[in-house]
Each structure stands twice: as structure tokens, then as C-alpha cells.
Scaffold this active site. Sequence first.
Site, short mmCIF file in Angstrom:
data_model
loop_
_atom_site.label_atom_id
_atom_site.label_comp_id
_atom_site.label_asym_id
_atom_site.label_seq_id
_atom_site.Cartn_x
_atom_site.Cartn_y
_atom_site.Cartn_z
N ARG A 102 0.88 -1.18 0.00
CA ARG A 102 0.00 0.00 0.00
C ARG A 102 0.91 1.22 0.00
O ARG A 102 1.67 1.44 0.96
CB ARG A 102 -0.90 -0.01 1.23
N HIS A 129 -7.24 0.81 -6.55
CA HIS A 129 -7.46 -0.05 -5.37
C HIS A 129 -8.09 -1.36 -5.88
O HIS A 129 -9.26 -1.65 -5.62
CB HIS A 129 -8.36 0.67 -4.36
N GLN A 132 -9.94 -3.89 -3.56
CA GLN A 132 -11.26 -3.44 -3.15
C GLN A 132 -12.28 -3.70 -4.26
O GLN A 132 -13.36 -4.24 -4.02
CB GLN A 132 -11.22 -1.93 -2.82
N ASP A 223 -17.45 6.84 -1.50
CA ASP A 223 -16.18 6.77 -0.74
C ASP A 223 -15.91 8.18 -0.20
O ASP A 223 -16.58 9.15 -0.58
CB ASP A 223 -15.06 6.29 -1.68
N CYS A 262 -16.25 1.49 0.60
CA CYS A 262 -15.04 0.71 0.90
C CYS A 262 -14.60 0.88 2.35
O CYS A 262 -13.82 0.07 2.84
CB CYS A 262 -13.92 1.12 -0.04
N ARG A 290 -13.20 -8.74 1.05
CA ARG A 290 -11.81 -8.35 0.80
C ARG A 290 -10.90 -9.56 1.00
O ARG A 290 -10.01 -9.83 0.20
CB ARG A 290 -11.38 -7.22 1.77
N1 NVA Z 1 -10.06 6.55 -1.44
C1 NVA Z 1 -9.66 6.16 -0.11
C2 NVA Z 1 -9.83 4.68 0.08
C3 NVA Z 1 -9.53 4.17 1.46
C4 NVA Z 1 -9.64 2.67 1.61
C5 NVA Z 1 -8.24 6.57 0.15
O1 NVA Z 1 -7.40 6.39 -0.73
O2 NVA Z 1 -7.96 7.11 1.21
#
Ligand code: NVA
Length: 304
Positions: A102, A129, A132, A223, A262, A290
Amino acid sequence: MNLQHFLADDQLNKQQILDLIALARDIKQHPKNYQNALAGKSVAMIFEKPSLRTHVSFDIGINKLGGHALYLGQQNGKLGERERVSDYAKNLSCFADGIVARVFDNSSIEQLAHHGSVPVINALCDLYHPCQALADFVTLAENFPDLSAVKLAYVGDANNVSNSLMLMAAIIGVDFTLVCPAGHGPDMQMYEKAIKFSETSGAKLVFTTDMKALGKQDAIYTDTWISMGDNTNITDILATFKPYQVNHDVMAKSGASIVMHCQPAHLEEEITTELFDSEMSVVFQSAENRMWAQNAVLVTLLAD
Ligand code: NVA
């Protein structure tokens, strides 16, 4: 399935995505059949950003496959600062059988895959992502008998999550509507890629800034309005985004039967508490998926 890495939705084809969804559902239904799939294998997990679901679902998921997960936070400094990302990748490849990462910048994911010699899984970056999105399509397949007939809409800030959903939808042929305030729409390169995919798959792709153009939908997704790494000030965007809040009214007008997120959710911002907590919400089903979706990726990439 011939898959070397799991880096970005646009590097997958329709059959690979459908196979991963089917495998995730099989692992979920028959976990015992996969309990030794990663026996003797170790996965190094790099986290440059905070995580609850991703960290826990990978760690526990790898354990369920008989493998070993190693968490690498920021105790060794920011990726690329103490040593080059290429050297980080080469070192990890000496010990680990796979890398989950990540990161802030997609280029770090690409460098890990380019310089390492083991499979790399993108566990979120600024652009994608994919774990997800895969879990979300597993959830949609569980809720609707014919995934190819589903109409999915994403309402809010165009970001890594909407990019991954849009690309996967376009590849597998799911109709996708993106509704964002002006100036907060999709990255044009991503959008053009999705249009190209939709021309092959037959997915109907719509991008609008007008909430009234949302149309009839089966599922509505939202989101956060500020993603990790964005420096936007919440007070600066509240007024802009307010008309794009997902609430019971939006669900009723679109006819959607499920709402997706998410997480983490910013209650009373992008989604009302009432809707998040309602029967229509499949957020925890997606959270659990997930793990099954990622396990499908791990089994595909790492199992002998
Ligand atoms: N769009 C959000 C997703 C978090 C799982 C981020 O990147 O912070």
C-alpha cells in the site's frame, strides 16, 4: 490462470477477473480446500499509509491459506528514502514469496514489480485499489443473480476506488455511472482507458456532474471526499460535495437496492449514518469479501 502480478485493474482481462471472482466465492464456500495453498510461503506486506481492513484481511487471509504474513510499517522510514525502492524490492525478493504494498505513488508499485522477482499485489495506491474493486464485484455477484446485468453507480469524489471500479466494470461489461462534482471527476487517462474497454465489453459508461442524471441503478457506491495523501481541506469541499451525499433519497430515486462503501466512512458527509446502518448497506459483506478476493489473488499468484 496466467497472472504474474496484481497491480492494476487495467492489466487484467475479462476472463481473469471473472475467474478471480469465481475462485474467491469458492474459497469462501470451501475454505478447508485451500488451507495449505500457501504452506511454507511468506508474504511481506509494506504499508506506507494507515490500514484496518487491508492489513487485517491480508494477515488473517494468508493465515487461512497456511502461509505467513510479515507486516512492514514505516519503522524503516518512507519507501525509497533509506534505500532505493529497487533495492527494497530485490532484498524482499531474497526472503519473501510475494509482496503486498500500500503506497502513496503508483510508481512505487511498478518499481517493486519491475525490480523484485516475486509477485506483487497492489493494496492501494493513488491511482488504483484493485483488491477493493475485486471484493466489490464478488459482493455484487452474491447480491444479483446475473452480474453482467448489474447497473452500478459511484457518487462522490473520483479517486483510486472509483478508478478501479470503473475499469473493472468496463472490462467485464457491467454498466457504470460516475457522478462527481465539477472539477472532481475522473483522471482523463483512466476514463479514456475505461471507454476503450467498454467498447469491447459492451458496458454502458456514463460520466456526469449532474445528480439528476443518475438514472436507474441497482447499486450505489460512495467513498470519502478526501483520500489519504490528499491535502484538501474538508471545509473547502463540504459545500461542493453536499449535493452528492448518498442518502435514502438518492437510493429511492435511483431504485438501487444496495449501497456500498469501501470504508472508512465519514458519516453524514459522503453517506448518512442512517443509510450506512440500514438493511440496504452491504459494507461489511464487502469488507469480509476483501479477504476472500485477496485470497483468490494469492492462490492464483503464489500457490504451487
Ligand atoms: N479513497 C480512499 C480509500 C480508502 C480505503 C483513500 O485512498 O484514502
